[in-house]
Design a protein around this motif. Structure first.
Motif, PDB file in Angstrom:
ATOM      1  N   ALA A  97      -4.190  -6.547  -2.115  1.00  0.00           N
ATOM      2  CA  ALA A  97      -3.161  -5.501  -2.065  1.00  0.00           C
ATOM      3  C   ALA A  97      -2.223  -5.515  -3.278  1.00  0.00           C
ATOM      4  O   ALA A  97      -2.028  -4.463  -3.915  1.00  0.00           O
ATOM      5  CB  ALA A  97      -2.378  -5.583  -0.756  1.00  0.00           C
ATOM      6  N   ARG A 110      -6.418  -0.558   2.000  1.00  0.00           N
ATOM      7  CA  ARG A 110      -5.914  -0.208   3.330  1.00  0.00           C
ATOM      8  C   ARG A 110      -6.920  -0.597   4.414  1.00  0.00           C
ATOM      9  O   ARG A 110      -6.547  -1.178   5.436  1.00  0.00           O
ATOM     10  CB  ARG A 110      -5.595   1.282   3.405  1.00  0.00           C
ATOM     11  N   ILE A 136      -6.822   2.230  -3.324  1.00  0.00           N
ATOM     12  CA  ILE A 136      -5.872   2.266  -2.206  1.00  0.00           C
ATOM     13  C   ILE A 136      -6.620   2.279  -0.878  1.00  0.00           C
ATOM     14  O   ILE A 136      -6.278   1.545   0.056  1.00  0.00           O
ATOM     15  CB  ILE A 136      -4.932   3.485  -2.319  1.00  0.00           C
ATOM     16  N   ILE A 163       0.841  -1.197   0.000  1.00  0.00           N
ATOM     17  CA  ILE A 163       0.000   0.000   0.000  1.00  0.00           C
ATOM     18  C   ILE A 163       0.878   1.249   0.000  1.00  0.00           C
ATOM     19  O   ILE A 163       0.571   2.251  -0.668  1.00  0.00           O
ATOM     20  CB  ILE A 163      -0.974  -0.029   1.195  1.00  0.00           C
TER      21      ILE A 163
END
Length: 400
Positions: free
Chosen positions: A341, A312, A308, A267
């Motif tokens: 991810a 996360r 993203i 990330i």
């Protein structure tokens, strides 16, 4: 759930400041020193300089939840720090938080004897040596670890190790001194009791580093991924970890936190790629207008931010569950983040590469090397297909 403790917040702020002041400005120095070195597998001087600075600032061994050896952070807390370190491929080692050493140190802290800890854990914690994890083999489908064929045979007060391994990450570096080797001690035992793990010094007679392996053309010096031949390597019986047939037990204890670390570093890479993409579209003009004025690029930026944030949140949920209900209950979430991810980061990196054009595929940008590195994570610690199968099995269980 998403509040960070004062301790972790302060460490994250210090990490961010250190990255800006010391890591990003010296990435090119790291690569230049490595390229020009007499031995490319020796750590470049800048790495040792930055390690000393990091240690002096208390940014050291942050990954270990045990406050005796590490910072005493939870998985959830450390995940935030991992994201910061993940923005630079050279950063984790600077803080003594790089794979596979993190997992190996956790194994030694959790399963090693006092002798193992004195001989190997202490120098690893001090950043004096490095280690590798020797599991994958070229002749079997190692995504099913029950296939691992390396022989670990008891002879009196010793074990004799015979087998060929590859993708032993970190084994190429001159400071790598110890391998944790997975192999079979009892082929006749039940499937998940055949495997064991044993400590093998890389200077032991019979250990041959055959060659470095390249990842899309990158050899990742000075770290490197090695093919290793273990040919009648004899080590003391006391080097066996935990006992015969306990290899899978150790592996499961090692891989849960490791997957969280990989995902949060991933990330961090994606965040840096999005930052680079946003800067690029403001800096360049094509066909009479700034790239930022093109609707297609603006939508790519928006999608990158969405993806993203989703990745996360899912990763932090998995870390929180590991801390509160344990790895076994969080098994589905851990499998989910391991798929989500890397897929997400590859999309964001690809968009950034496209906007950078020729610059995006050469050594003058971090993007190409990052893409190659992240692509391997769809295989490392289990390929996507294994994790997807785990997710589906758990999802289908109530309907059986």
């Amino acid at each position: 759930m998403f509040e960070l403790s004062d301790k972790a917040s302060q460490l994250r702020d210090k990490l961010n400041a250190f990255m800006e002041a010391h890591v990003f400005p010296n990435e090119h120095v790291f690569h230049e020193q490595t390229a020009k070195a007499e031995n490319r597998w020796a750590p470049p001087p800048i790495l040792e300089e930055l390690k000393e600075k990091a240690r002096a600032e208390g940014l050291w061994n942050l990954f270990l939840p045990d406050s005796e050896f590490g910072a005493g952070l939870t998985n959830f807390e450390y995940a935030h720090l991992c994201e910061v370190m993940g923005k630079s491929h050279v950063a984790p080692e600077i803080f003594n938080c790089s794979a596979p050493d993190t997992g190996n140190m956790e194994v030694l802290a959790r399963y090693g004897t006092a002798e193992h800890q004195e001989k190997w854990l202490k120098p690893l914690l001090a950043g004096e040596i490095r280690s590798c994890f020797s599991m994958t083999e070229p002749d079997v489908a190692s995504s099913d670890a029950t296939n691992i064929a390396c022989e670990i045979r008891r002879e009196g007060d010793e074990y004799v190790v015979n087998g060929r391994k590859w993708w032993s990450s970190g084994a190429m570096t001159t400071t790598c001194k110890i391998a944790i080797v997975m192999g079979k001690t009892d082929p006749a035992a039940e499937k998940h009791k055949q495997q064991s793990m044993i400590l093998v010094p890389l200077d032991a007679p019979g250990v041959e580093i055959v060659r470095p392996l390249h990842v899309f053309g990158y050899d990742h010096a000075p770290h490197g991924h090695a093919e290793i031949l273990y040919n009648n390597v004899r080590v003391p019986a006391s080097n066996l970890l935990l006992g015969e047939g306990r290899g899978f037990e150790i592996a499961q204890g090692r891989l849960g936190p490791g997957r969280i670390h990989h995902c949060m570093r991933t990330i961090g890479v994606a965040e840096r790629a999005l930052e680079a993409l946003c800067r690029r579209v403001h800096e360049r003009e094509a066909f009479g207008k700034q790239l930022v004025k093109y609707d297609s690029l603006r939508k790519q930026i928006a999608r990158s931010r969405l993806e993203i944030e989703q990745a996360r949140l899912l990763t932090l949920k998995a870390a929180h569950m590991m801390d509160t209900v344990g790895n076994k209950v969080a098994r589905q979430e851990i499998a989910m983040i391991k798929v989500v991810a890397p897929e997400m980061a590859l999309k964001v990196l690809d968009r950034a590469i496209q906007a950078h054009g020729a610059l995006g595929v050469c050594q003058d940008s971090f993007l190409a090397a990052s893409w190659a590195h992240i692509r391997t994570l769809r295989l490392a610690d289990g390929p996507d297909e294994v994790h997807l199968d785990t997710i589906a099995k758990i999802e289908l269980r109530p309907y059986a």
